[in-house]
Design a protein around this motif. Structure first.
Motif, mmCIF file in Angstrom:
data_model
loop_
_atom_site.group_PDB
_atom_site.id
_atom_site.type_symbol
_atom_site.label_atom_id
_atom_site.label_comp_id
_atom_site.label_asym_id
_atom_site.label_seq_id
_atom_site.Cartn_x
_atom_site.Cartn_y
_atom_site.Cartn_z
ATOM 1 N N SER A 1 -72.655 -32.150 -3.311
ATOM 2 C CA SER A 1 -71.573 -32.438 -2.326
ATOM 3 C C SER A 1 -70.974 -31.099 -2.274
ATOM 4 O O SER A 1 -70.969 -29.998 -3.076
ATOM 5 C CB SER A 1 -70.476 -33.127 -3.320
ATOM 6 N N VAL B 1 -68.505 -28.417 -0.102
ATOM 7 C CA VAL B 1 -66.995 -28.437 0.345
ATOM 8 C C VAL B 1 -66.495 -26.944 0.646
ATOM 9 O O VAL B 1 -67.202 -25.914 0.029
ATOM 10 C CB VAL B 1 -66.010 -28.714 -0.851
ATOM 11 N N LEU C 1 -62.438 -25.575 -3.355
ATOM 12 C CA LEU C 1 -61.897 -26.142 -4.335
ATOM 13 C C LEU C 1 -60.765 -26.400 -4.240
ATOM 14 O O LEU C 1 -59.723 -27.050 -4.902
ATOM 15 C CB LEU C 1 -62.505 -25.905 -5.598
ATOM 16 N N CYS D 1 -60.711 -31.062 -0.869
ATOM 17 C CA CYS D 1 -62.056 -30.689 -1.726
ATOM 18 C C CYS D 1 -61.716 -31.193 -3.171
ATOM 19 O O CYS D 1 -62.372 -31.572 -4.141
ATOM 20 C CB CYS D 1 -61.981 -29.267 -1.655
ATOM 21 N N GLU E 1 -61.832 -34.810 -3.642
ATOM 22 C CA GLU E 1 -63.287 -35.197 -3.750
ATOM 23 C C GLU E 1 -64.061 -34.897 -4.910
ATOM 24 O O GLU E 1 -64.623 -35.762 -5.442
ATOM 25 C CB GLU E 1 -63.990 -34.545 -2.479
ATOM 26 N N THR E 2 -63.780 -33.638 -5.269
ATOM 27 C CA THR E 2 -64.637 -33.409 -6.713
ATOM 28 C C THR E 2 -63.975 -34.050 -7.999
ATOM 29 O O THR E 2 -64.938 -34.407 -8.602
ATOM 30 C CB THR E 2 -64.570 -31.703 -6.831
ATOM 31 N N THR F 1 -71.288 -29.804 -7.162
ATOM 32 C CA THR F 1 -70.495 -29.450 -6.041
ATOM 33 C C THR F 1 -70.636 -27.978 -5.670
ATOM 34 O O THR F 1 -70.367 -27.149 -6.423
ATOM 35 C CB THR F 1 -68.901 -29.827 -6.299
ATOM 36 N N SER G 1 -69.586 -24.568 -3.029
ATOM 37 C CA SER G 1 -68.742 -24.146 -2.493
ATOM 38 C C SER G 1 -68.798 -22.566 -2.327
ATOM 39 O O SER G 1 -69.782 -22.068 -2.947
ATOM 40 C CB SER G 1 -67.269 -24.459 -2.771
ATOM 41 N N ARG H 1 -67.939 -29.937 4.927
ATOM 42 C CA ARG H 1 -68.008 -30.932 4.041
ATOM 43 C C ARG H 1 -69.012 -32.069 4.294
ATOM 44 O O ARG H 1 -69.469 -32.556 5.357
ATOM 45 C CB ARG H 1 -66.852 -31.863 3.931
ATOM 46 N N GLU I 1 -62.574 -37.383 3.658
ATOM 47 C CA GLU I 1 -63.530 -37.369 2.561
ATOM 48 C C GLU I 1 -64.777 -38.268 2.855
ATOM 49 O O GLU I 1 -64.691 -39.168 3.983
ATOM 50 C CB GLU I 1 -62.737 -38.538 1.420
#
Length: 171
Positions: A54, A56, A59, A64, A67-68, A86, A88, A134, A157
């Motif tokens: 994922s 993003v 965070l 974000c 989602e996380t 995840t 980023s 995203r 999302e």
């Protein structure tokens, strides 16, 4: 490096993505990111597992964060054959602090801050902002991309059910 405009938007305004254009069935490219302990990590770090990646923007933003946290909740029921990453541009220190504060302990957070290796390899680097779009990629145990979602509007999302279904179908 390839550029694509308008594939993603922020508040309706088109953004330009740079990097590789990937499709389902492609071999997932290797990348080098930094884990929360400042050690290098990459796709090969998770070899032999189904990977949900994922990406993003940050965070420290509401979507974000949601989602996380959602993927962390989903991860609890997925077993040891599936890992959720995840990625980023947040610094590893910020990711570690955020995970501690959010109680996220099942998702592995990784930082692409050094070279944008992941963003470029997966075509989700936002040129103007140097953030990641995203997106979600599901990669099977052999390293083949089986599912891709690039979310059009950065503040929306992903389709979690489709991602989880794609990943659990590979175990």
């Amino acid at each position: 490096m390839q550029e694509r405009s308008g594939l993603v938007t922020m508040k309706g305004n088109p953004l330009t993505l740079t990097g590789n254009i990937l499709k389902v069935g492609d071999k997932a490219p290797e990348f080098e990111v930094t884990d929360n302990d400042m050690k290098p990590a990459g796709l090969s770090t998770f070899a032999g597992k189904v990977c949900i990646i994922s990406s993003v923007p940050s965070l420290d933003t509401p979507v974000c964060d949601m989602e996380t946290r959602r993927f962390n909740t989903e991860a609890a029921g997925l077993g040891n054959d599936i890992v959720i990453l995840t990625i980023s541009m947040d610094l590893p220190f910020a990711q570690k602090r955020w995970c501690g504060a959010a109680g996220v302990d099942k998702v592995v957070t990784l930082s692409d801050y050094k070279t944008a290796s992941f963003g470029s390899a997966y075509g989700v680097l936002i040129k103007d902002l140097r953030l990641l779009a995203r997106a979600v990629f599901v990669i099977d145990k052999k390293g083949i991309i089986q599912h891709i979602q690039i979310i059009k509007e950065i503040a929306e999302e992903p389709d979690y059910k489709a991602v989880i279904k794609a990943a659990t179908g590979l175990v």
